[in-house]
Design a protein around this motif. Structure first.
Motif, PDB file in Angstrom:
ATOM      1  N   GLU A   1       0.825  -1.212   0.000  1.00  0.00           N
ATOM      2  CA  GLU A   1       0.000   0.000   0.000  1.00  0.00           C
ATOM      3  C   GLU A   1       0.863   1.267   0.000  1.00  0.00           C
ATOM      4  O   GLU A   1       0.619   2.199  -0.759  1.00  0.00           O
ATOM      5  CB  GLU A   1      -0.935   0.017   1.218  1.00  0.00           C
ATOM      6  CG  GLU A   1      -2.122  -0.912   1.102  1.00  0.00           C
ATOM      7  CD  GLU A   1      -3.122  -0.469   0.054  1.00  0.00           C
ATOM      8  OE1 GLU A   1      -3.474   0.727   0.019  1.00  0.00           O
ATOM      9  OE2 GLU A   1      -3.539  -1.318  -0.753  1.00  0.00           O
ATOM     10  N   ILE A   2       1.877   1.292   0.857  1.00  0.00           N
ATOM     11  CA  ILE A   2       2.730   2.481   0.948  1.00  0.00           C
ATOM     12  C   ILE A   2       3.509   2.672  -0.353  1.00  0.00           C
ATOM     13  O   ILE A   2       3.675   3.799  -0.823  1.00  0.00           O
ATOM     14  CB  ILE A   2       3.678   2.381   2.155  1.00  0.00           C
ATOM     15  CG1 ILE A   2       2.879   2.308   3.460  1.00  0.00           C
ATOM     16  CG2 ILE A   2       4.636   3.578   2.184  1.00  0.00           C
ATOM     17  CD1 ILE A   2       3.695   1.863   4.660  1.00  0.00           C
TER      18      ILE A   2
ATOM     19  N   THR B   1      -2.023   6.004   2.555  1.00  0.00           N
ATOM     20  CA  THR B   1      -2.232   4.648   3.070  1.00  0.00           C
ATOM     21  C   THR B   1      -3.049   4.683   4.348  1.00  0.00           C
ATOM     22  O   THR B   1      -2.684   5.354   5.307  1.00  0.00           O
ATOM     23  CB  THR B   1      -0.870   3.968   3.342  1.00  0.00           C
ATOM     24  OG1 THR B   1      -0.159   3.857   2.117  1.00  0.00           O
ATOM     25  CG2 THR B   1      -1.056   2.581   3.937  1.00  0.00           C
TER      26      THR B   1
END
Length: 198
Positions: free
Chosen positions: A27-28, A36
């Motif tokens: 996600e990051i 995120t």
């Protein structure tokens, strides 16, 4: 009757934590730290949102754990590569192994590598001491390898080994994150550093 798991097998909690770290790294890497959310991390990990809070106190704690894991795993790959050499190995062999290990870490830990190398985290050490300490250890290992190569006359001795380290890692990071083939990048860096066999 099933046999018990091996003594060193990860527990269910360890496996869940790993799923959350992998999901957070993904996600990051794609959305950046500000984009995120813990809910998105839980969805990606296919877990309930409460699972995140069971393992991590906050989003910042989760992000620091991702950073630490990326550096820790990179250090493990580096140490494994150097220790696998026949002892005693010369400085050029150790540096060559380190170049290949760093590129392998970028490839194998792609999401983690993208997070660790992201500009927002270059100055995160002050608020993330565990990550800072892991990164210092990794960089110190590289400084030692560069210094040994300077002492052996492989690299120029009049330059601060930390500056050479940063130049080498910067080149490897740029090529690795650009998706260049590991073997091609390794050969190019080895040639640049005078480590090629030819």
């Amino acid at each position: 009757m099933s046999s018990p798991p091996p003594a060193n097998a990860p527990s269910k909690g360890d496996r869940t934590r790993r799923r959350l770290l992998d999901a957070a790294a993904a996600e990051i890497a794609r959305r950046g730290p500000d984009g995120t959310s813990l809910a998105a991390v839980a969805r990606r990990a296919e877990l309930k949102a409460g699972s995140v809070y069971f393992h991590f106190d906050s989003r910042d704690h989760l992000i620091e754990a991702v950073l630490e894991e990326g550096v820790r795993e990179s250090l493990r790959i580096l140490d494994d590569a150097v220790s696998a050499l026949a002892a005693p190995s010369a400085a050029p062999e150790r540096l060559r192994a380190a170049v290949r290990a760093h590129l392998r870490a970028i490839e194998e830990l792609s999401d983690y590598a993208m997070v660790v190398l992201a500009p927002p985290f270059h100055t995160a050490g002050d608020r993330m001491p565990v990550y800072r300490d892991a990164l210092r250890t990794y960089l110190a290992r590289w400084t030692e390898l560069i210094s040994d190569a300077q002492d052996a006359g492989v690299l120029p001795g009049g330059t601060d080994p930390r500056s050479l380290r940063d130049l080498v890692l910067g080149g490897l990071n740029a090529s690795g994150l650009a998706g260049r083939p590991v073997a091609d990048t390794a050969r190019a860096m080895e040639s640049l550093l005078g480590l090629d066999d030819g």
